[in-house]
Design a protein around this motif. Sequence first.
Motif, mmCIF file in Angstrom:
data_model
loop_
_atom_site.group_PDB
_atom_site.id
_atom_site.type_symbol
_atom_site.label_atom_id
_atom_site.label_comp_id
_atom_site.label_asym_id
_atom_site.label_seq_id
_atom_site.Cartn_x
_atom_site.Cartn_y
_atom_site.Cartn_z
ATOM 1 N N VAL A 193 11.189 -42.922 -7.791
ATOM 2 C CA VAL A 193 10.598 -42.344 -6.579
ATOM 3 C C VAL A 193 11.183 -40.958 -6.310
ATOM 4 O O VAL A 193 12.337 -40.684 -6.643
ATOM 5 N N GLU A 194 10.382 -40.083 -5.706
ATOM 6 C CA GLU A 194 10.826 -38.705 -5.463
ATOM 7 C C GLU A 194 11.861 -38.638 -4.352
ATOM 8 O O GLU A 194 12.822 -37.878 -4.418
ATOM 9 N N THR A 195 11.676 -39.427 -3.309
ATOM 10 C CA THR A 195 12.641 -39.464 -2.207
ATOM 11 C C THR A 195 12.992 -40.917 -1.889
ATOM 12 O O THR A 195 12.178 -41.813 -2.073
ATOM 13 N N ASN A 196 14.193 -41.117 -1.398
ATOM 14 C CA ASN A 196 14.674 -42.453 -1.035
ATOM 15 C C ASN A 196 14.910 -42.511 0.467
ATOM 16 O O ASN A 196 15.599 -41.651 1.026
ATOM 17 N N GLU A 197 14.325 -43.533 1.091
ATOM 18 C CA GLU A 197 14.482 -43.674 2.534
ATOM 19 C C GLU A 197 15.756 -44.412 2.906
ATOM 20 O O GLU A 197 16.287 -44.239 3.991
ATOM 21 N N LYS A 198 16.229 -45.277 2.009
ATOM 22 C CA LYS A 198 17.465 -45.981 2.288
ATOM 23 C C LYS A 198 18.300 -46.093 1.013
ATOM 24 O O LYS A 198 17.785 -45.962 -0.098
ATOM 25 N N LEU A 199 19.570 -46.348 1.197
ATOM 26 C CA LEU A 199 20.511 -46.422 0.084
ATOM 27 C C LEU A 199 20.415 -47.787 -0.606
ATOM 28 O O LEU A 199 20.334 -48.815 0.056
ATOM 29 N N PRO A 200 20.415 -47.818 -1.948
ATOM 30 C CA PRO A 200 20.415 -49.104 -2.661
ATOM 31 C C PRO A 200 21.720 -49.863 -2.437
ATOM 32 O O PRO A 200 22.677 -49.336 -1.844
ATOM 33 N N ARG A 201 21.775 -51.103 -2.943
ATOM 34 C CA ARG A 201 22.985 -51.914 -2.820
ATOM 35 C C ARG A 201 24.161 -51.223 -3.492
ATOM 36 O O ARG A 201 24.018 -50.541 -4.502
ATOM 37 N N LYS A 202 25.364 -51.426 -2.935
ATOM 38 C CA LYS A 202 26.548 -50.730 -3.447
ATOM 39 C C LYS A 202 26.881 -51.145 -4.877
ATOM 40 O O LYS A 202 27.373 -50.328 -5.664
ATOM 41 N N ASP A 203 26.625 -52.416 -5.259
ATOM 42 C CA ASP A 203 26.955 -52.821 -6.622
ATOM 43 C C ASP A 203 26.123 -52.044 -7.643
ATOM 44 O O ASP A 203 26.616 -51.698 -8.730
ATOM 45 N N MET A 204 24.876 -51.701 -7.281
ATOM 46 C CA MET A 204 24.048 -50.909 -8.175
ATOM 47 C C MET A 204 24.504 -49.451 -8.188
ATOM 48 O O MET A 204 24.477 -48.782 -9.230
ATOM 49 N N LEU A 205 24.945 -48.954 -7.021
ATOM 50 C CA LEU A 205 25.482 -47.595 -6.960
ATOM 51 C C LEU A 205 26.756 -47.485 -7.802
ATOM 52 O O LEU A 205 27.004 -46.462 -8.449
ATOM 53 N N ASP A 206 27.559 -48.552 -7.800
ATOM 54 C CA ASP A 206 28.778 -48.576 -8.630
ATOM 55 C C ASP A 206 28.416 -48.461 -10.111
ATOM 56 O O ASP A 206 29.063 -47.726 -10.873
ATOM 57 N N ILE A 207 27.377 -49.194 -10.531
ATOM 58 C CA ILE A 207 26.964 -49.183 -11.947
ATOM 59 C C ILE A 207 26.539 -47.780 -12.363
ATOM 60 O O ILE A 207 26.963 -47.261 -13.405
ATOM 61 N N LEU A 208 25.704 -47.122 -11.544
ATOM 62 C CA LEU A 208 25.245 -45.774 -11.887
ATOM 63 C C LEU A 208 26.397 -44.774 -11.872
ATOM 64 O O LEU A 208 26.458 -43.875 -12.720
ATOM 65 N N SER A 209 27.316 -44.922 -10.911
ATOM 66 C CA SER A 209 28.470 -44.019 -10.838
ATOM 67 C C SER A 209 29.351 -44.168 -12.071
ATOM 68 O O SER A 209 29.850 -43.182 -12.620
ATOM 69 N N GLN A 210 29.555 -45.416 -12.524
ATOM 70 C CA GLN A 210 30.332 -45.637 -13.738
ATOM 71 C C GLN A 210 29.615 -45.060 -14.948
ATOM 72 O O GLN A 210 30.248 -44.524 -15.855
ATOM 73 N N PHE A 211 28.292 -45.141 -14.949
ATOM 74 C CA PHE A 211 27.507 -44.613 -16.071
ATOM 75 C C PHE A 211 27.694 -43.108 -16.222
ATOM 76 O O PHE A 211 27.706 -42.585 -17.338
ATOM 77 N N VAL A 212 27.852 -42.383 -15.089
ATOM 78 C CA VAL A 212 28.012 -40.923 -15.166
ATOM 79 C C VAL A 212 29.481 -40.504 -15.216
ATOM 80 O O VAL A 212 29.784 -39.311 -15.149
#
Length: 299
Positions: free
Chosen positions: A63-82
């Motif tokens: 999606v081009e814009t996000n209205e709300k933040l995803p779950r923190k466990d998923m944010l952790d996964i993406l942060s570790q990926f980068v």
Amino acid sequence: MNPILVFQKLKEDVLLTYQKQYPYFEGNWKTFSSQDIQNLIDLITTNVKQTVSEKWIYTHLKVETNEKLPRKDMLDILSQFVGYSGWDEYVFKWKEEPAIVLTAKAPNRAKIYFVLFPVLVLLMFLSYKYIKSENIQTIEVKNAFTEEQINSDEVKAVLIEKNVETPIQIIDSKIQINAKDSSKIVLKSPYYKEKTVIINKTSNPEISLQPDDYAMILKGFMKSDIKDWQTRKEQLNKILAADLEVLVMLKNDLGTEYFNKKEFSEKLIVPSVSLKKMKVIDIQRNSSNEINFIRILQE
């Protein structure tokens, strides 16, 4: 900084990390294809040892814009990926990032530098891509018996360097790699026998994969319109093990269906539209070379 804005920056960093493995992708999340999504899922699984579903990527990354933040466990996964320990460290990084302010009263020399710097960066980037492209080799993947190109969706390639596995994208039945002195590539497919090849700077090989006979018979049953039910039953009984397990992964992350030999054979005997939409992604065999496990993606 607003957490939503930080997440947008994280999405950009995920794309940049993806492009390091797939330098030929020069698009954005809007042009991110289903094949790119599968490649990204594989990269996250390999590098972070965590899984992200295709539906989640469509919901939160495409999606081009996000209205709300995803779950923190998923944010952790993406942060570790980068390259970070988790979302908290990634957010902290952006809190500490110094702001860059350009004023209208900047000296003329500064204005000149401001204009020239992007040009220099662009020239350096183009020079790097030119030098890098000199070592890029295009390798065609073919069927060893028919010499026809193999469908890109039916085979996966992995580059192994210093015991590190990196997925390689296959486009139009071709692999492009930046060949070094000795690069090892492993090709895997549910329909072809696994093969390992060594590529160097001077070679420009064509990779031929040998078909797996039983897997090809199974593919024929699933994709063709054979109507001789009795022949199907006899051949299936020969190639499928008595303890066969079949897992069918449903679309939109709706779960998985299980079939035993009898149930799966009955499904194969009568051709149907849903059967042709099934994509085999893994086949395993027992010591007698009978197929005893099949994993299928319902497309």
